[in-house]
Scaffold this active site. Sequence first.
Site, PDB file in Angstrom:
ATOM      1  N   SER A  86      -5.695  58.074 -48.313  1.00  0.00           N
ATOM      2  CA  SER A  86      -5.471  58.945 -47.148  1.00  0.00           C
ATOM      3  C   SER A  86      -5.863  60.373 -47.464  1.00  0.00           C
ATOM      4  O   SER A  86      -5.554  60.883 -48.543  1.00  0.00           O
ATOM      5  CB  SER A  86      -3.995  58.943 -46.746  1.00  0.00           C
ATOM      6  OG  SER A  86      -3.594  57.662 -46.371  1.00  0.00           O
ATOM      7  N   GLU A  99       8.316  57.582 -52.169  1.00  0.00           N
ATOM      8  CA  GLU A  99       7.452  57.305 -51.021  1.00  0.00           C
ATOM      9  C   GLU A  99       8.197  56.493 -49.961  1.00  0.00           C
ATOM     10  O   GLU A  99       8.143  56.788 -48.781  1.00  0.00           O
ATOM     11  CB  GLU A  99       6.205  56.549 -51.502  1.00  0.00           C
ATOM     12  CG  GLU A  99       5.206  56.296 -50.399  1.00  0.00           C
ATOM     13  CD  GLU A  99       3.880  55.750 -50.913  1.00  0.00           C
ATOM     14  OE1 GLU A  99       3.850  55.218 -52.032  1.00  0.00           O
ATOM     15  OE2 GLU A  99       2.894  55.857 -50.186  1.00  0.00           O
ATOM     16  N   ASN A 124       5.860  45.642 -45.565  1.00  0.00           N
ATOM     17  CA  ASN A 124       7.250  45.265 -45.292  1.00  0.00           C
ATOM     18  C   ASN A 124       7.590  43.884 -45.836  1.00  0.00           C
ATOM     19  O   ASN A 124       8.750  43.613 -46.159  1.00  0.00           O
ATOM     20  CB  ASN A 124       7.528  45.358 -43.788  1.00  0.00           C
ATOM     21  CG  ASN A 124       7.717  46.810 -43.366  1.00  0.00           C
ATOM     22  OD1 ASN A 124       7.479  47.727 -44.161  1.00  0.00           O
ATOM     23  ND2 ASN A 124       8.136  47.025 -42.137  1.00  0.00           N
TER      24      ASN A 124
HETATM   25  C1  LIG Z   1      -2.288  54.227 -43.058  1.00  0.00           C
HETATM   26  C2  LIG Z   1      -2.458  53.793 -44.487  1.00  0.00           C
HETATM   27  C3  LIG Z   1      -2.536  54.764 -45.467  1.00  0.00           C
HETATM   28  C4  LIG Z   1      -2.718  54.387 -46.793  1.00  0.00           C
HETATM   29  N1  LIG Z   1      -2.862  55.395 -47.706  1.00  0.00           N
HETATM   30  C5  LIG Z   1      -3.065  55.073 -48.992  1.00  0.00           C
HETATM   31  C6  LIG Z   1      -3.270  56.114 -49.956  1.00  0.00           C
HETATM   32  O1  LIG Z   1      -3.263  57.302 -49.632  1.00  0.00           O
HETATM   33  N2  LIG Z   1      -3.514  55.764 -51.226  1.00  0.00           N
HETATM   34  C7  LIG Z   1      -3.540  54.458 -51.633  1.00  0.00           C
HETATM   35  O2  LIG Z   1      -3.721  54.233 -52.822  1.00  0.00           O
HETATM   36  N3  LIG Z   1      -3.362  53.438 -50.751  1.00  0.00           N
HETATM   37  C8  LIG Z   1      -3.135  53.720 -49.440  1.00  0.00           C
HETATM   38  N4  LIG Z   1      -2.974  52.708 -48.512  1.00  0.00           N
HETATM   39  C9  LIG Z   1      -3.096  51.316 -48.942  1.00  0.00           C
HETATM   40  C10 LIG Z   1      -1.776  50.555 -48.939  1.00  0.00           C
HETATM   41  O3  LIG Z   1      -0.967  50.966 -49.990  1.00  0.00           O
HETATM   42  C11 LIG Z   1      -2.120  49.055 -49.014  1.00  0.00           C
HETATM   43  O4  LIG Z   1      -2.763  48.717 -47.794  1.00  0.00           O
HETATM   44  C12 LIG Z   1      -0.883  48.196 -49.192  1.00  0.00           C
HETATM   45  O5  LIG Z   1      -0.353  48.365 -50.489  1.00  0.00           O
HETATM   46  C13 LIG Z   1      -1.191  46.708 -48.968  1.00  0.00           C
HETATM   47  O6  LIG Z   1      -2.265  46.287 -49.757  1.00  0.00           O
HETATM   48  P1  LIG Z   1      -3.515  45.483 -49.141  1.00  0.00           P
HETATM   49  O7  LIG Z   1      -3.991  46.267 -47.952  1.00  0.00           O
HETATM   50  O8  LIG Z   1      -4.458  45.223 -50.268  1.00  0.00           O
HETATM   51  O9  LIG Z   1      -2.920  44.129 -48.596  1.00  0.00           O
HETATM   52  P2  LIG Z   1      -2.542  42.822 -49.443  1.00  0.00           P
HETATM   53  O10 LIG Z   1      -1.748  43.223 -50.634  1.00  0.00           O
HETATM   54  O11 LIG Z   1      -3.779  42.030 -49.657  1.00  0.00           O
HETATM   55  O12 LIG Z   1      -1.582  42.073 -48.445  1.00  0.00           O
HETATM   56  C14 LIG Z   1      -2.047  41.360 -47.287  1.00  0.00           C
HETATM   57  C15 LIG Z   1      -0.843  40.700 -46.619  1.00  0.00           C
HETATM   58  O13 LIG Z   1      -0.245  39.732 -47.502  1.00  0.00           O
HETATM   59  C16 LIG Z   1       1.127  40.030 -47.705  1.00  0.00           C
HETATM   60  N5  LIG Z   1       1.523  39.736 -49.090  1.00  0.00           N
HETATM   61  C17 LIG Z   1       0.814  40.050 -50.203  1.00  0.00           C
HETATM   62  N6  LIG Z   1       1.495  39.647 -51.295  1.00  0.00           N
HETATM   63  C18 LIG Z   1       2.666  39.076 -50.855  1.00  0.00           C
HETATM   64  C19 LIG Z   1       3.805  38.492 -51.491  1.00  0.00           C
HETATM   65  N7  LIG Z   1       3.882  38.415 -52.817  1.00  0.00           N
HETATM   66  N8  LIG Z   1       4.815  38.032 -50.717  1.00  0.00           N
HETATM   67  C20 LIG Z   1       4.764  38.117 -49.360  1.00  0.00           C
HETATM   68  N9  LIG Z   1       3.709  38.654 -48.702  1.00  0.00           N
HETATM   69  C21 LIG Z   1       2.685  39.136 -49.422  1.00  0.00           C
HETATM   70  C22 LIG Z   1       1.247  41.519 -47.442  1.00  0.00           C
HETATM   71  O14 LIG Z   1       2.554  41.905 -47.133  1.00  0.00           O
HETATM   72  C23 LIG Z   1       0.271  41.693 -46.280  1.00  0.00           C
HETATM   73  O15 LIG Z   1       0.876  41.358 -45.074  1.00  0.00           O
HETATM   74  C24 LIG Z   1      -2.797  53.029 -47.167  1.00  0.00           C
HETATM   75  C25 LIG Z   1      -2.708  52.040 -46.187  1.00  0.00           C
HETATM   76  C26 LIG Z   1      -2.550  52.409 -44.859  1.00  0.00           C
HETATM   77  C27 LIG Z   1      -2.488  51.322 -43.822  1.00  0.00           C
END
Ligand SMILES: Cc1cc2nc3c(=O)[nH]c(=O)nc-3n(C[C@H](O)[C@H](O)[C@H](O)COP(=O)(O)OP(=O)(O)OC[C@H]3O[C@@H](n4cnc5c(N)ncnc54)[C@H](O)[C@@H]3O)c2cc1C
Length: 384
Positions: A160, A247, A365
Amino acid sequence: MDLTSSPGDDAFRAEARAWLRAHVPARPLPSLETAEGFAAHRAWEAELAAGRWSVVSWPERYGGRDADIFRWLAFEEEYYAAGAPGRVSQNGISLLAPTLFEHATEEQRARVLPSMARGGTIWAQAWSEPEAGSDLASLTSRAVRTDGGWLLSGQKTWSSRAAFADRAFGIFRTDPAPAAEGRPHRGLTYLMFDLRAPGVTVRPIGRLDGRPAFAELFLDEVFVPDEDVIGEPGQGWRIAMSTTGNERGLTLRSPGRFLAAADRLVRLWRETADPADTALRDRVADAVIGARAYQLFTAAGASRFAAGGEIGAESSLNKVFWSTYDLALHETALDLLGADGELADTEWAEGHVFSLAGPIYAGTNEIQRDIIAERLLGLPKGRR
Ligand SMILES: Cc1cc2nc3c(=O)[nH]c(=O)nc-3n(C[C@H](O)[C@H](O)[C@H](O)COP(=O)(O)OP(=O)(O)OC[C@H]3O[C@@H](n4cnc5c(N)ncnc54)[C@H](O)[C@@H]3O)c2cc1C
């Protein structure tokens, strides 16, 4: 939990209210997800700092007022009630600064914090990678030892504000051996780097409305001096986990934000609603009740913190609450506004786009519910 305020607390609140009344821009600033808006918000950070309101809970020597957590909460209530601009310095102030207070050297704090407080340096968080989101420990970006520092290589994503920010903080693999042996949380190092250093490519990513709210970062042997490593090399995971408590818990989404949004929603209801629509009226009432409940829940957490407790797994409760609450509140507002509510550039539409992301960022979540189930309720681990 003691909710009475001292005369000193009341004077602090009154001073904040008077300053905000005199300084908050009469018209909203342009969106901080644009170059123009980013610059305007940076100037606002400098104005806040000149009034010593940018980081009220920090020690005075770094630009703060040494305010305790209850005064910080009061300031936040006044800030949002005054309709003041969103904080472009938030990643630095809410995430990096608490990490520096806990783990950095005095030299690092003195070098980094004052500039952060006045918006001179805006920070981006560089944690996520294309294959490392929820499972952050699977990150593969690396830092390799070189003369006087480290060379960073790899790719970060969803960072972000990185499209316009100055510097970033992130975790990098400095020792690949533990991961190869199935212990990926070890061998990581937490460091700060310059987004304009040779070897950094910043590629903006548009969100739903096309604004470059995020960026991908491509790192090709980017030099980071030893003085920008936070804590000991190899201790990055432990240090990062103290950042996540901040956070998800108190600092990222204070109740003041939701109290002010609930008040705006009531005003919107008065201006637009059909009084016979009791279903919508009930949703507005739920938003007001939710804001008050969150205020009290946070005050209880703050009391425990002030008495020496830690922000631990309870921060996951906060995170699930504020993210679902924020989404429901904005959906209610859009339903009150009807089809016009979807138009870009209204405060509600912008807020709605952002609230959609609440259940994802700061740890999804689903993951927070796992933490609540396992660590707070003592339920057995689910099947992953
Ligand atoms: C508005 C926004 C701002 C952000 N800003 C930043 C930032 O500034 N810096 C940064 O580093 N990142 C940032 N992010 C990234 C954010 O931290 C990640 O999107 C988040 O950690 C989820 O990772 P992913 O998108 O790879 O999804 P994934 O980890 O691939 O997850 C996909 C889905 O599977 C579910 N899931 C995965 N593993 C499990 C489990 N073990 N049990 C149950 N469900 C599971 C997840 O809950 C999700 O619904 C941002 C994201 C958003 C949307």
